[in-house]
Design a protein around this motif. Structure first.
Motif, mmCIF file in Angstrom:
data_model
loop_
_atom_site.group_PDB
_atom_site.id
_atom_site.type_symbol
_atom_site.label_atom_id
_atom_site.label_comp_id
_atom_site.label_asym_id
_atom_site.label_seq_id
_atom_site.Cartn_x
_atom_site.Cartn_y
_atom_site.Cartn_z
ATOM 1 N N LYS A 190 0.784 -1.325 -0.065
ATOM 2 C CA LYS A 190 -0.141 -0.524 0.020
ATOM 3 C C LYS A 190 0.993 1.552 0.077
ATOM 4 O O LYS A 190 1.666 1.362 0.732
ATOM 5 C CB LYS A 190 -0.939 0.061 0.908
ATOM 6 C CG LYS A 190 -1.245 0.883 1.226
ATOM 7 C CD LYS A 190 -2.489 1.185 2.537
ATOM 8 C CE LYS A 190 -3.114 2.281 2.479
ATOM 9 N NZ LYS A 190 -4.980 2.481 4.096
ATOM 10 N N LEU A 191 1.045 1.810 -1.178
ATOM 11 C CA LEU A 191 1.351 3.783 -1.237
ATOM 12 C C LEU A 191 0.690 4.668 -0.181
ATOM 13 O O LEU A 191 -0.581 4.409 0.016
ATOM 14 C CB LEU A 191 1.388 3.770 -2.710
ATOM 15 C CG LEU A 191 2.397 2.701 -3.511
ATOM 16 C CD1 LEU A 191 2.283 2.822 -4.830
ATOM 17 C CD2 LEU A 191 4.076 2.612 -2.924
ATOM 18 N N LYS A 192 1.782 5.202 0.344
ATOM 19 C CA LYS A 192 1.197 6.374 0.952
ATOM 20 C C LYS A 192 0.775 7.805 -0.023
ATOM 21 O O LYS A 192 -0.015 8.521 0.351
ATOM 22 C CB LYS A 192 2.277 6.533 2.085
ATOM 23 C CG LYS A 192 1.440 7.995 2.738
ATOM 24 C CD LYS A 192 2.819 8.004 3.795
ATOM 25 C CE LYS A 192 2.131 9.233 4.951
ATOM 26 N NZ LYS A 192 3.410 9.621 5.944
ATOM 27 N N ARG A 193 1.493 7.607 -0.864
ATOM 28 C CA ARG A 193 1.875 9.554 -1.823
ATOM 29 C C ARG A 193 1.218 8.735 -3.402
ATOM 30 O O ARG A 193 0.644 8.067 -4.034
ATOM 31 C CB ARG A 193 3.313 9.784 -1.754
ATOM 32 C CG ARG A 193 3.527 10.277 -0.891
ATOM 33 C CD ARG A 193 5.084 11.092 -1.532
ATOM 34 N NE ARG A 193 5.159 11.902 0.113
ATOM 35 C CZ ARG A 193 5.337 12.873 0.415
ATOM 36 N NH1 ARG A 193 4.383 13.530 -0.311
ATOM 37 N NH2 ARG A 193 5.830 13.037 1.353
ATOM 38 N N GLU A 231 6.232 6.326 1.044
ATOM 39 C CA GLU A 231 6.255 5.347 1.972
ATOM 40 C C GLU A 231 5.767 4.774 1.336
ATOM 41 O O GLU A 231 4.513 4.734 0.640
ATOM 42 C CB GLU A 231 5.869 5.824 2.748
ATOM 43 C CG GLU A 231 6.037 5.377 3.540
ATOM 44 C CD GLU A 231 5.378 5.726 5.242
ATOM 45 O OE1 GLU A 231 4.705 5.372 6.032
ATOM 46 O OE2 GLU A 231 5.932 6.903 5.769
ATOM 47 N N CYS A 232 5.588 2.733 1.680
ATOM 48 C CA CYS A 232 5.030 1.910 0.875
ATOM 49 C C CYS A 232 5.373 1.072 2.104
ATOM 50 O O CYS A 232 6.241 0.544 3.060
ATOM 51 C CB CYS A 232 5.251 1.468 -0.464
ATOM 52 S SG CYS A 232 4.635 0.067 -1.261
ATOM 53 N N THR A 233 3.497 0.474 2.289
ATOM 54 C CA THR A 233 3.732 -0.540 3.421
ATOM 55 C C THR A 233 3.573 -1.819 3.265
ATOM 56 O O THR A 233 2.560 -2.326 2.252
ATOM 57 C CB THR A 233 2.424 0.109 4.795
ATOM 58 O OG1 THR A 233 2.752 1.016 5.608
ATOM 59 C CG2 THR A 233 2.422 -1.223 5.354
ATOM 60 N N GLU A 353 7.037 -0.893 6.762
ATOM 61 C CA GLU A 353 7.483 0.616 6.058
ATOM 62 C C GLU A 353 8.290 0.348 5.452
ATOM 63 O O GLU A 353 10.084 0.444 6.194
ATOM 64 C CB GLU A 353 6.886 2.080 6.724
ATOM 65 C CG GLU A 353 5.736 1.413 7.495
ATOM 66 C CD GLU A 353 5.186 3.200 8.449
ATOM 67 O OE1 GLU A 353 6.141 3.918 8.496
ATOM 68 O OE2 GLU A 353 4.224 2.794 8.940
ATOM 69 N N ARG A 355 10.557 3.357 2.786
ATOM 70 C CA ARG A 355 10.405 5.551 3.090
ATOM 71 C C ARG A 355 11.406 5.509 2.280
ATOM 72 O O ARG A 355 12.948 4.981 2.585
ATOM 73 C CB ARG A 355 10.443 6.332 4.037
ATOM 74 C CG ARG A 355 9.200 5.365 5.128
ATOM 75 C CD ARG A 355 9.912 6.384 7.178
ATOM 76 N NE ARG A 355 8.557 5.495 7.403
ATOM 77 C CZ ARG A 355 8.312 6.094 8.950
ATOM 78 N NH1 ARG A 355 9.639 6.432 9.453
ATOM 79 N NH2 ARG A 355 7.616 5.037 9.756
#
Length: 362
Positions: A190-193, A231-233, A353, A355
């Motif tokens: 899951k990406l943040k941006r 950031e990628c979870t 995570e 980053r």
């Protein structure tokens, strides 16, 4: 006793990929200059074969860095050995008179220095020391190319070609994909941006043979970042993380890369903290040494401690075959990092995570 300019040992490097260890004569030697030039020209070959050259020289660290920059090889590891102790360990002798000043050496020296234009330079190191090259795999020497005399431009005449051909039968299994890649079912991302992209694939490679044929699953993670800061979870779907995850960051310059997860326990409060593993890539120094930090609420267990994973550091890879790799990276080049279970110790977190910060973001 010996580490590269980025702090890695030959043993650790050779367990990540096969190493072509190149010993040079003194820096002013015309044959030494030709060797480095041929190494630069051969870049497409050793990149394609996932072969890592490591250069051993007799100068100090600064002289070594300058020499590697001059031949556009600053992105590959080098080792300073002014006392020639590593030369001795690999049984490379000092030359006899005919090996240094014989007719063949004079003839080849004239061709290389004058006709080819490599010239002569200041003597730096032991002028009597002969050169050589070795292919290392999993901490062992699997092929060797000791030079016969000063003019034997080992490993390139003919050792470079021989080494590359020989490596086809010595390449470590993990450097070659044996099965077609397919979307992974082992983890989810899951990406943040907005604008960032992630692609997850799985490939199969041979593992340890205990009873019959054993294979292991390698998850490949390709990250692309529109803004350069992202950031990628990652969340595991099974009971454990994959044995190996290869993260490829398609960035221009990697100022910092972090892996963060919940783990580490504070003895005072018995609280679980946050583990942060931080690395990066310097445009002048190469890979930045990893640091490990564990923080709990109100206290710190570890703060900025140097950490050396067995899977190695960050490296630059390229799909290009016609140009050297430089910072900022061009299309087709990327930063790669291999993550194994040792990164999590015995924590086995549910999610982690990733980053990153691109130095050339914007």
């Amino acid at each position: 006793m010996f580490r590269t300019d980025s702090g890695a040992t030959l043993d650790s490097l050779s367990r990540q990929r096969d190493v072509l260890l190149v010993f040079l004569r003194h820096a002013g030697c015309t044959f030494c200059r030709e060797t480095l030039e041929e190494l630069k020209k051969a870049r497409p070959v050793w990149i394609e074969r996932k072969l890592l050259p490591v250069v051993v020289h007799m100068g100090n660290d600064e002289e070594g860095r300058e020499m590697m920059r001059r031949f556009e090889l600053e992105d590959i590891p080098s080792i300073s050995d002014p006392e020639c102790a590593l030369f001795r360990a690999y049984q490379l002798p000092r030359g006899r008179w005919y090996q240094l000043f014989g007719p063949r050496v004079w003839i080849e020296g004239f061709k290389t220095a004058i006709l080819k234009g490599y010239g002569l330079g200041k003597l730096v190191g032991d002028g009597f020391q002969l050169s050589g090259a070795f292919v290392l795999k999993n901490g062992e020497v699997v092929h060797e190319f000791p030079s016969k005399d000063a003019a034997d431009n080992c490993p390139w005449k003919p050792a470079l070609v021989s080494a590359v051909l020989v490596l086809l039968s010595f390449l470590s299994p993990c450097s070659m994909s044996l099965h077609a890649q397919e979307p992974t079912k082992m983890i989810e991302a899951k990406l943040k941006r907005e604008g960032d992209q992630v692609e997850l694939k799985t490939r199969t490679a041979p593992g340890e043979k205990v009873a019959g044929e054993v294979h292991k699953e390698i998850v490949e993670i390709d990250l692309r970042s529109e803004k350069g800061i992202g950031e990628c979870t990652l969340t595991r779907k099974g009971d454990h993380w994959p044995e190996m995850m290869t993260v490829r960051m398609h960035l221009r310059g990697l100022e910092s890369f972090e892996l963060v997860y919940a783990g580490g326990k504070c003895e005072e409060s018995a609280q679980v903290g946050t583990v942060r593993l931080t690395g990066g890539w310097s445009s002048t120094q190469g890979p930045i040494a990893w640091e490990k930090c564990i923080r709990c609420e109100g206290s710190t267990v570890l703060d900025g401690v140097k950490w050396k994973p067995k899977s190695g550091g960050i490296r630059i890879c390229s799909s290009k075959v016609d140009s050297p790799v430089r910072i900022p990276l061009e299309d087709g080049c990327y930063f790669e990092c291999t993550i194994t279970s040792e990164w999590f110790e015995d924590e086995n977190p549910q999610s982690i995570e990733l980053r990153w910060v691109d130095f050339f973001r914007g």
